[in-house]
Write a protein that holds these residues in place. Structure first.
Motif: not given
Length: 133
Positions: A40, A53, A65, A68
């Protein structure tokens, strides 16, 4: 399009003989254990509505970030800049959070209105945070 991993330098192995083989073994073990890991990207010019991404669509906040990075071995690459944190960033997975420009170029600090919060709370024994001031 340059992916997040493009900023990482290739590791160099120093020494000879046993030291070199041990370093190579550790490198291979690390790569094989993170083969399914996601990377990330976070940058001061990003947006938390981006995909995060790659560097063409990075997240704005380290918090997003890290949120995720749910799989063991995920990597959060943080671009150069100063990041103001309003609340503690909870790190509860086996994640690497890396300031790609190193501590002289990447600063994480409490926002003036955040009071006396802890910037990072690390609750996973294998989480790594590196490259920040």
């Amino acid at each position: 399009m340059m992916g997040c991993k493009a900023l990482l330098k290739r590791p160099t192995l120093r020494g000879t003989g046993l030291h070199r083989r041990a370093g190579l073994f550790m490198l291979l073990a690390t790569v094989s254990s993170t083969i399914h890991a996601a990377t990330w990207c976070v940058a001061p010019i990003g947006s938390d509505t981006n995909s995060g991404t790659d560097w063409s669509a990075p997240f704005l906040t380290i918090t997003n970030g890290v949120a995720h990075a749910t799989n063991g071995g995920d990597v959060v690459l943080v671009s150069n800049g100063t990041y103001d944190v309003m609340s503690t960033i909870e790190v509860s997975t086996n994640v690497l959070i890396l300031g790609v420009g190193g501590p002289s170029n990447t600063t994480v600090q409490r926002s003036g209105s955040a009071g006396a919060i802890r910037v990072f709370n690390i609750s996973h024994s294998n989480a790594i945070i590196d490259g920040f001031t």
